[in-house]
Design an enzyme around this catalytic site. Structure first.
Site, PDB file in Angstrom:
ATOM      1  N   ASP A   1     -26.323  12.004 -10.069  1.00  0.00           N
ATOM      2  CA  ASP A   1     -25.753  12.829 -11.136  1.00  0.00           C
ATOM      3  C   ASP A   1     -25.263  11.962 -12.298  1.00  0.00           C
ATOM      4  O   ASP A   1     -25.346  12.366 -13.470  1.00  0.00           O
ATOM      5  CB  ASP A   1     -24.598  13.685 -10.589  1.00  0.00           C
ATOM      6  CG  ASP A   1     -25.087  14.660  -9.530  1.00  0.00           C
ATOM      7  OD1 ASP A   1     -26.149  15.259  -9.737  1.00  0.00           O
ATOM      8  OD2 ASP A   1     -24.408  14.792  -8.501  1.00  0.00           O
TER       9      ASP A   1
ATOM     10  N   HIS B   1     -21.459  17.252  -5.108  1.00  0.00           N
ATOM     11  CA  HIS B   1     -22.878  17.212  -5.467  1.00  0.00           C
ATOM     12  C   HIS B   1     -23.548  18.534  -5.113  1.00  0.00           C
ATOM     13  O   HIS B   1     -24.300  18.633  -4.151  1.00  0.00           O
ATOM     14  CB  HIS B   1     -23.566  16.029  -4.762  1.00  0.00           C
ATOM     15  CG  HIS B   1     -25.037  15.941  -5.067  1.00  0.00           C
ATOM     16  ND1 HIS B   1     -25.523  15.687  -6.333  1.00  0.00           N
ATOM     17  CD2 HIS B   1     -26.134  16.085  -4.279  1.00  0.00           C
ATOM     18  CE1 HIS B   1     -26.844  15.679  -6.310  1.00  0.00           C
ATOM     19  NE2 HIS B   1     -27.239  15.925  -5.072  1.00  0.00           N
TER      20      HIS B   1
HETATM   21  C1  LMR Z   1     -30.854  16.322  -6.444  1.00  0.00           C
HETATM   22  O1  LMR Z   1     -29.808  16.538  -7.044  1.00  0.00           O
HETATM   23  O2  LMR Z   1     -31.929  16.167  -7.033  1.00  0.00           O
HETATM   24  C2  LMR Z   1     -30.838  16.212  -4.946  1.00  0.00           C
HETATM   25  O3  LMR Z   1     -29.599  16.624  -4.456  1.00  0.00           O
HETATM   26  C3  LMR Z   1     -31.951  16.941  -4.280  1.00  0.00           C
HETATM   27  C4  LMR Z   1     -31.878  18.442  -4.455  1.00  0.00           C
HETATM   28  O4  LMR Z   1     -32.132  19.148  -3.478  1.00  0.00           O
HETATM   29  O5  LMR Z   1     -31.602  18.919  -5.551  1.00  0.00           O
END
Ligand code: LMR
Length: 323
Positions: A156, A183
């Site tokens: 991120d 996240h």
């Molecule tokens: C992302 O942010 O790309 C990862 O967490 C994978 C997802 O499933 O989005």
């Protein structure tokens, strides 16, 4: 103090044959901070290790399968866990919970048994819940050390810098955007107010949503072939370099990570923010910088989701104990 620290660093990747595991293995074998790289996968990582061992790098690479989890882990300084399923279009990260919680539990039990002093860099989704699955599993085994369990939220941070760079035309390497929360969707709270770039309210809102949506955009673009794996590997390797440098005694290493944090207690036990890294992992959770009113609002919205995600992981491990 510094003279007593070993410069020999051993890294284990659990789930090294997967979509993230393979590019992460490729990145880690090229790291100047790694001397011993051990690749483990349920499907046996000997092939991946044989492949990488032909690269002209001063790193010893070995591959292991399920019968050799002990050999893969004993003596590791850093254990990276990208193992688990990735999502398909239409799924949320939380939809991976049931399968990936079992995987994280199994692998964390292995770390508890064979490498209880290693730093764990957890990547598996849904990260906000997997962090508490890992913590509770380690607690159950009496080896939970909050300095040594970190959720990797570096992707991120990379996205925030890249998207800001695209918008303002400044090289991403010169941009800093700390990230707090967790996240997943609403829990990703980038702090563009800290970038030092004058942005309008609309620009900040656009960028915030773009970072939050980043994972979904890749899942959609890959159309059933998984989620972000290459940039996740890139981000995790960069994050690992800071951890390994700190383990070797380098001062001033700071990375955003999801850790057991005093910042939002008692509302949530785990919270992502800027972490000062040291020779034992987390040295200090840095205080939050002043937030803009928009960021305050995003943080308020993040906390209930984050709390729910963390609780889900705790309840999973409790339910396993009753079985
Ligand atoms: C992302 O942010 O790309 C990862 O967490 C994978 C997802 O499933 O989005």
């Amino acid at each position: 103090m510094r003279a007593t620290l070993s410069l020999f660093k051993s890294v284990t990747i659990l789930g090294s044959s997967g979509n993230i595991g393979q590019p992460l293995s490729l990145a880690m074998v090229q790291s100047p901070h790694v001397t011993d790289l051990r690749l483990y996968d349920r499907s046996d990582a000997s092939g991946i290790a044989a492949d990488l061992s032909h690269m002209p790098v001063p790193v010893r690479v070995r591959g292991f399968g399920p019968r050799d989890l002990d050999k893969a882990l004993k003596g590791a300084d850093l254990v990276l866990i990208p193992a688990g399923l990735s999502r398909k279009p239409g799924m949320t990260r939380d939809d991976l919970f049931n399968t990936n919680a079992l995987t994280v539990e199994e692998l964390t039990l292995g770390v508890a048994q064979y490498a209880p002093n290693a730093i764990i860099g957890l990547i598996t989704n849904p990260l906000n819940s997997m962090i508490s699955v890992a913590a509770e599993t380690l607690r159950r085994k009496g080896v939970f050390d909050p300095r040594k369990l970190l959720g990797v939220t570096a992707l991120d941070v990379i996205r925030a810098r890249t998207f800001l760079s695209n918008m303002v035309g400044i090289n991403a390497s010169e941009l800093r955007v700390p990230l707090i929360g967790g996240h997943s969707g609403q829990t990703i709270v980038p702090l563009f107010s800290q970038s030092g770039i004058a942005l309008s309210a609309q620009q900040i809102e656009f960028l915030t949503h773009r970072v939050r949506r980043g994972g979904d955009d890749v899942v959609r673009a890959k159309a059933g072939a998984g989620s972000a794996s290459l940039t996740m590997a890139y981000a995790s390797a960069k994050w690992s370099a800071s951890v390994l440098r700190a383990l070797k005694g380098d001062r001033g290493m700071v990375e955003c990570s999801l850790v057991k944090s005093p910042l939002m207690e008692p509302k949530v036990e785990f919270f992502a923010s800027l972490i000062a890294l040291g020779t034992e992992g987390v040295e200090r959770v840095l205080p939050l910088p002043p937030l803009s009113p928009y960021e305050e609002e995003q943080l308020d919205r993040c906390l209930p989701d984050l709390e729910m995600n963390i609780r889900k992981g705790v309840e999973f491990v409790a339910s396993r104990q009753q079985q």
